[in-house]
Scaffold this motif. Structure first.
Motif, mmCIF file in Angstrom:
data_model
loop_
_atom_site.group_PDB
_atom_site.id
_atom_site.type_symbol
_atom_site.label_atom_id
_atom_site.label_comp_id
_atom_site.label_asym_id
_atom_site.label_seq_id
_atom_site.Cartn_x
_atom_site.Cartn_y
_atom_site.Cartn_z
ATOM 1 N N THR A 1 0.827 -1.199 0.000
ATOM 2 C CA THR A 1 0.000 0.000 0.000
ATOM 3 C C THR A 1 0.867 1.257 0.000
ATOM 4 O O THR A 1 1.740 1.418 0.854
ATOM 5 N N ALA A 2 0.655 2.131 -0.968
ATOM 6 C CA ALA A 2 1.452 3.339 -1.120
ATOM 7 C C ALA A 2 0.928 4.141 -2.301
ATOM 8 O O ALA A 2 0.095 3.652 -3.073
ATOM 9 N N VAL A 3 1.438 5.354 -2.434
ATOM 10 C CA VAL A 3 1.267 6.096 -3.672
ATOM 11 C C VAL A 3 2.433 5.711 -4.590
ATOM 12 O O VAL A 3 3.593 5.784 -4.175
ATOM 13 N N TYR A 4 2.100 5.300 -5.792
ATOM 14 C CA TYR A 4 3.113 4.860 -6.749
ATOM 15 C C TYR A 4 3.364 5.965 -7.764
ATOM 16 O O TYR A 4 2.421 6.499 -8.365
ATOM 17 N N TYR A 5 4.643 6.263 -7.957
ATOM 18 C CA TYR A 5 5.053 7.323 -8.859
ATOM 19 C C TYR A 5 5.860 6.758 -10.021
ATOM 20 O O TYR A 5 6.737 5.910 -9.827
ATOM 21 N N CYS A 6 5.579 7.273 -11.189
ATOM 22 C CA CYS A 6 6.354 6.970 -12.383
ATOM 23 C C CYS A 6 7.337 8.117 -12.616
ATOM 24 O O CYS A 6 6.992 9.289 -12.372
ATOM 25 N N ALA A 7 8.527 7.787 -13.075
ATOM 26 C CA ALA A 7 9.534 8.813 -13.309
ATOM 27 C C ALA A 7 10.338 8.487 -14.554
ATOM 28 O O ALA A 7 10.546 7.315 -14.888
ATOM 29 N N ALA A 8 10.810 9.554 -15.209
ATOM 30 C CA ALA A 8 11.629 9.416 -16.415
ATOM 31 C C ALA A 8 12.970 10.100 -16.180
ATOM 32 O O ALA A 8 13.027 11.176 -15.576
ATOM 33 N N ARG A 9 14.023 9.475 -16.647
ATOM 34 C CA ARG A 9 15.345 10.080 -16.483
ATOM 35 C C ARG A 9 15.936 10.418 -17.841
ATOM 36 O O ARG A 9 15.650 9.760 -18.840
ATOM 37 N N GLN A 10 16.762 11.448 -17.840
ATOM 38 C CA GLN A 10 17.400 11.894 -19.081
ATOM 39 C C GLN A 10 18.653 11.069 -19.336
ATOM 40 O O GLN A 10 19.766 11.579 -19.344
ATOM 41 N N GLY A 11 18.435 9.808 -19.506
ATOM 42 C CA GLY A 11 19.505 8.858 -19.745
ATOM 43 C C GLY A 11 18.881 7.535 -20.125
ATOM 44 O O GLY A 11 17.724 7.276 -19.784
ATOM 45 N N SER A 12 19.637 6.710 -20.807
ATOM 46 C CA SER A 12 19.079 5.466 -21.323
ATOM 47 C C SER A 12 19.217 4.284 -20.373
ATOM 48 O O SER A 12 18.516 3.281 -20.534
ATOM 49 N N ALA A 13 20.112 4.403 -19.403
ATOM 50 C CA ALA A 13 20.373 3.276 -18.507
ATOM 51 C C ALA A 13 19.392 3.266 -17.341
ATOM 52 O O ALA A 13 19.078 4.318 -16.767
ATOM 53 N N ALA A 14 18.955 2.095 -16.977
ATOM 54 C CA ALA A 14 18.080 1.948 -15.815
ATOM 55 C C ALA A 14 18.807 2.395 -14.556
ATOM 56 O O ALA A 14 20.022 2.225 -14.440
ATOM 57 N N SER A 15 18.062 2.939 -13.612
ATOM 58 C CA SER A 15 18.659 3.409 -12.373
ATOM 59 C C SER A 15 17.709 3.186 -11.217
ATOM 60 O O SER A 15 16.501 3.418 -11.332
ATOM 61 N N THR A 16 18.260 2.779 -10.081
ATOM 62 C CA THR A 16 17.473 2.578 -8.871
ATOM 63 C C THR A 16 17.452 3.826 -7.986
ATOM 64 O O THR A 16 16.837 3.804 -6.918
ATOM 65 N N ILE A 17 18.117 4.892 -8.404
ATOM 66 C CA ILE A 17 18.302 6.086 -7.578
ATOM 67 C C ILE A 17 17.310 7.165 -7.980
ATOM 68 O O ILE A 17 17.291 7.615 -9.127
ATOM 69 N N TRP B 1 8.638 13.564 -13.029
ATOM 70 C CA TRP B 1 7.863 12.736 -12.104
ATOM 71 C C TRP B 1 6.371 12.952 -12.344
ATOM 72 O O TRP B 1 5.928 14.071 -12.600
ATOM 73 N N GLY B 2 5.610 11.871 -12.216
ATOM 74 C CA GLY B 2 4.169 11.977 -12.295
ATOM 75 C C GLY B 2 3.570 12.400 -10.969
ATOM 76 O O GLY B 2 4.277 12.584 -9.974
ATOM 77 N N GLN B 3 2.247 12.532 -10.950
ATOM 78 C CA GLN B 3 1.537 12.965 -9.742
ATOM 79 C C GLN B 3 1.270 11.808 -8.784
ATOM 80 O O GLN B 3 0.942 12.024 -7.625
ATOM 81 N N GLY B 4 1.393 10.595 -9.274
ATOM 82 C CA GLY B 4 1.201 9.434 -8.417
ATOM 83 C C GLY B 4 -0.189 8.841 -8.533
ATOM 84 O O GLY B 4 -1.155 9.528 -8.873
ATOM 85 N N THR B 5 -0.279 7.556 -8.224
ATOM 86 C CA THR B 5 -1.558 6.860 -8.191
ATOM 87 C C THR B 5 -1.590 5.994 -6.929
ATOM 88 O O THR B 5 -0.607 5.331 -6.596
ATOM 89 N N GLN B 6 -2.714 6.024 -6.228
ATOM 90 C CA GLN B 6 -2.829 5.322 -4.953
ATOM 91 C C GLN B 6 -3.110 3.843 -5.175
ATOM 92 O O GLN B 6 -4.022 3.482 -5.928
ATOM 93 N N VAL B 7 -2.351 3.019 -4.488
ATOM 94 C CA VAL B 7 -2.605 1.577 -4.449
ATOM 95 C C VAL B 7 -2.851 1.200 -2.996
ATOM 96 O O VAL B 7 -2.018 1.488 -2.128
ATOM 97 N N THR B 8 -3.993 0.592 -2.744
ATOM 98 C CA THR B 8 -4.344 0.168 -1.394
ATOM 99 C C THR B 8 -4.657 -1.320 -1.419
ATOM 100 O O THR B 8 -5.503 -1.766 -2.193
#
Length: 124
Positions: free
Chosen positions: A91-107, A114-121
């Motif tokens: 349960t949390a608000v889930y956010y989608c984000a885009a980075r100005q780079g092609s490599a995946a990042s956990t940071i 960043w998006g506004q978020g969507t609630q998952v309960t």
């Protein structure tokens, strides 16, 4: 202004599934890595999943490995997070984000949009 837009959140019982979507028009989407993060009340924002520009590389938080799958459709400029076997602790608000780079990042700080978020309960 460029901003990813999340959808697909909602209320689900433990053990159930949801699929989140994130549309990111206005970006050179196929060149950008994307990520999902979540923020639960009283906790820090946590990394959930990330995918590189091509969809060939993904990384997941240990807490969601084997249950969540992130994938992308570059033609639709959309990323998805398929969430199975959901637990109340998801349960949390889930956010989608885009980075100005092609490599995946956990940071989180690697991401610029960043998006506004969507609630998952998830109920027990």
């Amino acid at each position: 202004q460029v901003q990813p837009v999340e959808s697909g959140g909602g209320l689900v019982q433990a053990g159930g599934s949801l699929r989140l979507s994130c549309a990111a028009s206005g970006l050179p989407f196929s060149s950008y890595a994307m990520g999902w993060f979540r923020h639960a009340p009283g906790k820090e924002r946590d990394f959930v999943a990330t995918i590189d520009y091509s969809g060939g590389t993904t990384y997941y938080a240990d807490s969601v490995k084997g249950r969540f799958t992130m994938y992308r459709d570059n033609a639709r400029k959309t990323v998805y997070l398929q969430m199975n076997s959901l637990k109340p602790e998801d349960t949390a608000v889930y956010y989608c984000a885009a980075r100005q780079g092609s490599a995946a990042s956990t940071i989180g700080s690697d991401y610029y949009y960043w998006g506004q978020g969507t609630q998952v309960t998830v109920s027990s």
